[in-house]
Enzyme design. Structure first.
Site, PDB file in Angstrom:
ATOM      1  N   GLU A 118      -2.048  -5.893  -0.515  1.00 14.37           N
ATOM      2  CA  GLU A 118      -3.305  -5.689   0.199  1.00 14.37           C
ATOM      3  C   GLU A 118      -3.205  -6.130   1.658  1.00 14.37           C
ATOM      4  O   GLU A 118      -3.751  -5.479   2.548  1.00 14.37           O
ATOM      5  CB  GLU A 118      -4.440  -6.444  -0.503  1.00 14.37           C
ATOM      6  CG  GLU A 118      -4.701  -6.007  -1.928  1.00 14.37           C
ATOM      7  CD  GLU A 118      -4.935  -4.516  -2.065  1.00 14.37           C
ATOM      8  OE1 GLU A 118      -5.537  -3.914  -1.147  1.00 14.37           O
ATOM      9  OE2 GLU A 118      -4.508  -3.944  -3.078  1.00 14.37           O
ATOM     10  N   ASP A 162       3.609  -1.207  -0.739  1.00 13.03           N
ATOM     11  CA  ASP A 162       4.594  -1.809  -1.643  1.00 13.03           C
ATOM     12  C   ASP A 162       5.833  -2.241  -0.867  1.00 13.03           C
ATOM     13  O   ASP A 162       6.338  -3.355  -1.034  1.00 13.03           O
ATOM     14  CB  ASP A 162       5.006  -0.810  -2.725  1.00 13.03           C
ATOM     15  CG  ASP A 162       3.921  -0.577  -3.760  1.00 13.03           C
ATOM     16  OD1 ASP A 162       2.990  -1.391  -3.840  1.00 13.03           O
ATOM     17  OD2 ASP A 162       4.021   0.433  -4.485  1.00 13.03           O
TER      18      ASP A 162
END
EC number: 3.4.-.-
Length: 487
Positions: free
Chosen positions: A137, A205
């Site tokens: 995030e 990611d």
């Protein structure tokens, strides 16, 4: 110490907009679309992002079931800032919030704001897995994915983002109406958003796993948690519709695993704070269902020393929640004797003391601990104990200092309002309550309370001037927020 859970918000609406969902999506093969590329994110300046972030944080505080537990808030912010300190391209301050929601989710939005669902504590086996979600995030924020998505939509469907943001606000007042509005708004551009989202997820990611490693966590935690999500998706019979916009294809998992495999293997032990936070989140929150199970506590009892202590803490917490105060005290005492300055133990001991109407015991315990280690959580505990013990003046002294240095903590303002009410300081009580309203985005009510406070203050006094100046500040804030309230 105390919990203040507020009205429900369909937080997944924000998650869908913010492109930060960590849960797997159920998409048919046609949802695997070509890469659309990214734009420069020129739609918003950093200042505009922070201003929009401030607006939406206030809406979140006023409508979402936020967990304002000082210990849990302190823990997730400490963990988050550890990760942020190892991230690149950090252009805004970061703030981390916890929502009481039993669905796995996390999302990031404007201005460095990251929101976690409490269910993450249930599904994260270790601290590295929880950190992997947060690193993902954080990377959405540092890469300005929301601003870049807005730039993309500005070209292809300029009204979509305006409608979607407006639907989020509608959802805060009427979840069903908000969901219907959002579904209709996004229907025409669903395919493009899926493709753009998939690219952002993979980029988050890739960058997140680097942040995870630099911060000293196990990089294998990211693919292992993604695999857990994918396994859950395979065996779920009725996935939430919102997940259709956030695909988790096998290629994303494979890419994360390949990147982790290229990094040096490490063995990372979860901190004691992780286990205490998990016990507290599962035992006190998770949508009102106690998920601190006997099986988990038994498992910890057979684990390492940190897990054993967390198991004992968890059992004491369960007893306290059931109002079995003598049992809770007996269970907690060996831990507290060994670590008298442990904030988790002190907080629980305070709750037990206050539950048994022994406020003076709580006050003495906290005063001694605070002299050794100044901790904002313990300051709030001590102020609360003074209030419960009928000493509002002592509470006021602590809370005036606390709110000066922690202006965004509604807990402090709420307690200060209680202290001023007990002291019959009506204007100061109104002013403190006004700050709570302002933090929750209720600026009209805040201004009204401050106007009443000004009318009750001595004419021409410094207090009156301070209230009037604050009214002017809030009116200026209303002007800055006008573009967002019209969406």
């Amino acid at each position: 110490m105390f919990r203040q859970l507020k009205k429900n918000l369909v937080a997944t609406l924000i998650a869908a907009l913010a492109l930060g969902q960590v849960a797997p999506a159920f998409a048919d093969p046609a949802d695997t679309l070509p890469d659309m590329g990214t734009s420069a994110g020129s739609t918003l300046s950093i200042g505009q992002e922070m201003q929009m972030g401030d607006f939406y944080v206030r809406q979140l505080r006023g409508s979402a079931p936020l967990i304002n537990d000082p210990l849990l808030v302190q823990y997730i912010n400490a963990l988050g800032m550890r990760l942020v300190s190892h991230a690149d391209s950090v252009k805004t301050p970061f703030h981390f919030f916890l929502i009481n929601n039993d669905e796995i989710n996390a999302f990031a939005f404007f201005g460095g704001n990251v929101v976690l669902h409490s269910a993450l504590f249930r599904y994260a086996d270790n601290e590295s897995q929880l950190a992997s979600v947060m690193a993902h995030e954080i990377s959405h924020v540092t890469q300005r994915h929301l601003a870049r998505a807005m730039e993309d939509q500005k070209r292809s469907a300029p009204l979509t983002w305006v409608g979607a943001l407006g639907s989020i606000l509608l959802a805060m007042a009427s979840p069903q109406a908000g969901m219907a509005a959002l579904t209709g708004t996004l229907a025409g551009t669903r395919q493009g958003m899926i493709s753009f989202t998939q690219q952002n997820e993979q980029e988050a990611d890739r960058i997140g796993i680097q942040v995870l490693q630099r911060a000293g966590f196990d990089p294998q935690a990211m693919p292992s948690f993604l695999e857990k999500l994918l396994d859950q998706a395979r065996y779920s019979t009725r996935p939430p519709e919102i997940l259709l916009t956030h695909p988790l294809p096998e290629s994303r998992l494979a890419d994360a695993r390949n990147r982790a495999n290229q990094m040096r293997p490490v063995v990372v032990q979860s901190s004691a704070d992780f286990y205490f936070a998990k016990a507290r989140a599962l035992g006190m929150y998770n949508s009102g269902r106690n998920q601190l199970t006997s099986d988990l506590l038994d498992q910890w009892s057979k684990g390492n020393v940190r897990q054993q202590h967390a198991a004992q803490y968890g059992r004491a917490l369960q007893a306290m929640e059931a109002s079995k105060y003598d049992e809770a005290r007996k269970t907690l005492q060996p831990l507290l004797s060994a670590e008298p300055n442990n904030a988790w133990y002190l907080d629980l001991a305070t709750d037990i003391d206050l539950g048994q109407k022994r406020a003076n015991d709580a006050i003495n315990r906290l005063k001694n601990a605070r002299d050794l280690r100044v901790n904002p959580v313990l300051q709030l505990n001590l102020a609360n104990a003074y209030l419960q013990g009928g000493q509002p003046k002592a509470a006021e002294t602590i809370l005036n200092r606390y709110t000066f240095s922690h202006k965004d903590d509604g807990n402090g303002w709420d307690l200060l309002a209680q202290a001023e009410a007990a002291l019959n300081n009506r204007d100061q009580e109104l002013a403190a309550r006004a700050e709570s309203y302002a933090l929750a985005g209720r600026l009209d009510q805040a201004i009204s309370l401050l106007s009443s406070a000004s009318a009750q203050a001595k004419l021409g006094s410094q207090q009156q001037a301070r209230y009037d100046a604050r009214i002017d500040q809030l009116r200026q804030l209303q002007e800055r927020f006008k573009p967002y309230t019209k969406m």
